[in-house]
Design a protein around this motif. Sequence first.
Motif, PDB file in Angstrom:
ATOM      1  N   VAL A   1      45.756  90.117  43.723  1.00 30.58           N
ATOM      2  CA  VAL A   1      46.659  89.615  42.687  1.00 30.58           C
ATOM      3  C   VAL A   1      47.429  88.397  43.183  1.00 30.58           C
ATOM      4  O   VAL A   1      47.541  87.379  42.479  1.00 30.58           O
ATOM      5  CB  VAL A   1      47.638  90.721  42.232  1.00 30.58           C
ATOM      6  N   ILE A   2      47.952  88.448  44.400  1.00 25.69           N
ATOM      7  CA  ILE A   2      48.747  87.332  44.918  1.00 25.69           C
ATOM      8  C   ILE A   2      47.870  86.132  45.244  1.00 25.69           C
ATOM      9  O   ILE A   2      48.267  84.980  45.016  1.00 25.69           O
ATOM     10  CB  ILE A   2      49.577  87.796  46.128  1.00 25.69           C
ATOM     11  N   PHE A   3      46.671  86.365  45.751  1.00 23.43           N
ATOM     12  CA  PHE A   3      45.746  85.250  45.968  1.00 23.43           C
ATOM     13  C   PHE A   3      45.412  84.564  44.640  1.00 23.43           C
ATOM     14  O   PHE A   3      45.365  83.331  44.560  1.00 23.43           O
ATOM     15  CB  PHE A   3      44.467  85.747  46.639  1.00 23.43           C
ATOM     16  N   LEU A   4      45.192  85.357  43.594  1.00 26.41           N
ATOM     17  CA  LEU A   4      44.924  84.784  42.270  1.00 26.41           C
ATOM     18  C   LEU A   4      46.130  84.002  41.756  1.00 26.41           C
ATOM     19  O   LEU A   4      45.978  82.940  41.151  1.00 26.41           O
ATOM     20  CB  LEU A   4      44.559  85.894  41.279  1.00 26.41           C
ATOM     21  N   ALA A   5      47.336  84.518  42.026  1.00 23.87           N
ATOM     22  CA  ALA A   5      48.549  83.816  41.603  1.00 23.87           C
ATOM     23  C   ALA A   5      48.637  82.453  42.285  1.00 23.87           C
ATOM     24  O   ALA A   5      49.029  81.459  41.658  1.00 23.87           O
ATOM     25  CB  ALA A   5      49.788  84.651  41.934  1.00 23.87           C
ATOM     26  N   GLY A   6      48.244  82.391  43.564  1.00 26.11           N
ATOM     27  CA  GLY A   6      48.243  81.120  44.276  1.00 26.11           C
ATOM     28  C   GLY A   6      47.298  80.120  43.647  1.00 26.11           C
ATOM     29  O   GLY A   6      47.610  78.925  43.532  1.00 26.11           O
ATOM     30  N   GLY A   7      46.131  80.606  43.203  1.00 27.40           N
ATOM     31  CA  GLY A   7      45.176  79.724  42.540  1.00 27.40           C
ATOM     32  C   GLY A   7      45.672  79.244  41.200  1.00 27.40           C
ATOM     33  O   GLY A   7      45.500  78.071  40.844  1.00 27.40           O
ATOM     34  N   LEU A   8      46.332  80.125  40.449  1.00 31.08           N
ATOM     35  CA  LEU A   8      46.810  79.763  39.117  1.00 31.08           C
ATOM     36  C   LEU A   8      48.042  78.870  39.172  1.00 31.08           C
ATOM     37  O   LEU A   8      48.180  77.943  38.375  1.00 31.08           O
ATOM     38  CB  LEU A   8      47.120  81.033  38.319  1.00 31.08           C
ATOM     39  N   ILE A   9      48.949  79.139  40.103  1.00 30.31           N
ATOM     40  CA  ILE A   9      50.210  78.397  40.154  1.00 30.31           C
ATOM     41  C   ILE A   9      50.033  77.031  40.815  1.00 30.31           C
ATOM     42  O   ILE A   9      50.562  76.025  40.336  1.00 30.31           O
ATOM     43  CB  ILE A   9      51.288  79.220  40.901  1.00 30.31           C
ATOM     44  N   ASN A  10      49.303  76.987  41.920  1.00 29.26           N
ATOM     45  CA  ASN A  10      49.197  75.738  42.676  1.00 29.26           C
ATOM     46  C   ASN A  10      47.764  75.278  42.916  1.00 29.26           C
ATOM     47  O   ASN A  10      47.550  74.315  43.655  1.00 29.26           O
ATOM     48  CB  ASN A  10      49.898  75.900  44.040  1.00 29.26           C
ATOM     49  N   GLY A  11      46.805  75.957  42.294  1.00 29.37           N
ATOM     50  CA  GLY A  11      45.418  75.545  42.464  1.00 29.37           C
ATOM     51  C   GLY A  11      44.934  75.614  43.899  1.00 29.37           C
ATOM     52  O   GLY A  11      44.155  74.765  44.350  1.00 29.37           O
ATOM     53  N   ILE A  12      45.406  76.623  44.648  1.00 35.19           N
ATOM     54  CA  ILE A  12      45.008  76.766  46.055  1.00 35.19           C
ATOM     55  C   ILE A  12      43.497  76.929  46.133  1.00 35.19           C
ATOM     56  O   ILE A  12      42.907  77.774  45.456  1.00 35.19           O
ATOM     57  CB  ILE A  12      45.689  77.985  46.705  1.00 35.19           C
ATOM     58  N   SER A  13      42.876  76.119  46.963  1.00 34.08           N
ATOM     59  CA  SER A  13      41.427  76.180  47.151  1.00 34.08           C
ATOM     60  C   SER A  13      41.120  76.253  48.646  1.00 34.08           C
ATOM     61  O   SER A  13      41.454  75.338  49.397  1.00 34.08           O
ATOM     62  CB  SER A  13      40.761  74.944  46.536  1.00 34.08           C
ATOM     63  N   LEU A  14      40.522  77.364  49.063  1.00 32.84           N
ATOM     64  CA  LEU A  14      40.157  77.568  50.463  1.00 32.84           C
ATOM     65  C   LEU A  14      38.687  77.958  50.536  1.00 32.84           C
ATOM     66  O   LEU A  14      38.129  78.483  49.560  1.00 32.84           O
ATOM     67  CB  LEU A  14      41.000  78.682  51.092  1.00 32.84           C
ATOM     68  N   PRO A  15      38.030  77.730  51.664  1.00 31.58           N
ATOM     69  CA  PRO A  15      36.660  78.242  51.831  1.00 31.58           C
ATOM     70  C   PRO A  15      36.648  79.758  51.657  1.00 31.58           C
ATOM     71  O   PRO A  15      37.607  80.438  52.042  1.00 31.58           O
ATOM     72  CB  PRO A  15      36.317  77.847  53.280  1.00 31.58           C
ATOM     73  N   TRP A  16      35.575  80.289  51.074  1.00 28.61           N
ATOM     74  CA  TRP A  16      35.538  81.722  50.782  1.00 28.61           C
ATOM     75  C   TRP A  16      35.675  82.548  52.053  1.00 28.61           C
ATOM     76  O   TRP A  16      36.228  83.669  52.022  1.00 28.61           O
ATOM     77  CB  TRP A  16      34.255  82.080  50.042  1.00 28.61           C
ATOM     78  N   THR A  17      35.209  82.000  53.185  1.00 27.94           N
ATOM     79  CA  THR A  17      35.351  82.745  54.451  1.00 27.94           C
ATOM     80  C   THR A  17      36.819  82.915  54.823  1.00 27.94           C
ATOM     81  O   THR A  17      37.220  83.969  55.343  1.00 27.94           O
ATOM     82  CB  THR A  17      34.603  82.021  55.584  1.00 27.94           C
ATOM     83  N   GLU A  18      37.631  81.878  54.561  1.00 27.13           N
ATOM     84  CA  GLU A  18      39.052  81.973  54.890  1.00 27.13           C
ATOM     85  C   GLU A  18      39.775  82.951  53.962  1.00 27.13           C
ATOM     86  O   GLU A  18      40.674  83.686  54.397  1.00 27.13           O
ATOM     87  CB  GLU A  18      39.702  80.588  54.836  1.00 27.13           C
ATOM     88  N   TRP A  19      39.380  82.956  52.672  1.00 25.46           N
ATOM     89  CA  TRP A  19      39.966  83.947  51.762  1.00 25.46           C
ATOM     90  C   TRP A  19      39.696  85.363  52.268  1.00 25.46           C
ATOM     91  O   TRP A  19      40.597  86.203  52.320  1.00 25.46           O
ATOM     92  CB  TRP A  19      39.383  83.803  50.358  1.00 25.46           C
TER      93      TRP A  19
END
Length: 244
Positions: free
Chosen positions: A114-132
């Motif tokens: 949920v919090i990772f998704l919030a980061g994507g929605l609020i600030n468009g956080i984009s990381l390599p899938w391995t780092e996620w």
Amino acid sequence: MKALTNQCKAEILRVFRNPYFIFWSLLMPIVFYFVFTRVMQVGADDPVWNAHFLMSMAAFSVMGSAIMTLGIRMVEERAKGWSNFMRVTPLSGAVYFFAKMIGQSLVHVFSIIVIFLAGGLINGISLPWTEWILAGAWILLGSLPFLGLGVLVGSMKRVDTAAGVSNVIYMLLAITGGMWMPMEILPKAVQAVGNWLPAYHYGSGAWEIIRGNLPDMKNVFILAVYLVLFMILSSYIRRKQEAV
């Protein structure tokens, strides 16, 4: 196995019905993340800082769930006589305990997502899938010492005492762990204390991962030491309580 599965389901449902979990572990970290990065604009839209703070809030969320949701629930169950009632059922004490740990860990997986998704929605956080994946796995596994601390809080006798103590511990760990602001800008005394507490090493491992590194061995060692310490203390206290 069926008894463990059913008990895990029951524990998960109870957590989601707990207002402490909704507020401290989901709502509060997301609000903090939004306020610090969008309202106060700390970091001035720096994607590295936004990702850093996202990891801090995910760790903050899981840490709070482990300490407060688990600990206070255990005190409530004992105060209401539920723990004594469970002893006369076919469910063994080991299954009951492991169901709590497994159920709480599955809830942590939900919180992280949920919090990772919030980061994507609020600030468009984009990381390599391995780092996620690595960051999520670290936050999940690194929460074990805080689950141990939650069990220790759960050995208290009064619900109001457990709630007050766990709140204070949670906030102090968040501040000294650099979860609300970078450790480097905190007073030297706070840095000195925080370097020996589990919260800083918990967050530090996630921060290193999003920078393309692996957690330092010191992070792993400090967390492992605290896990063993909390479990020894809680086991000792419970044995004394049962003897009485």
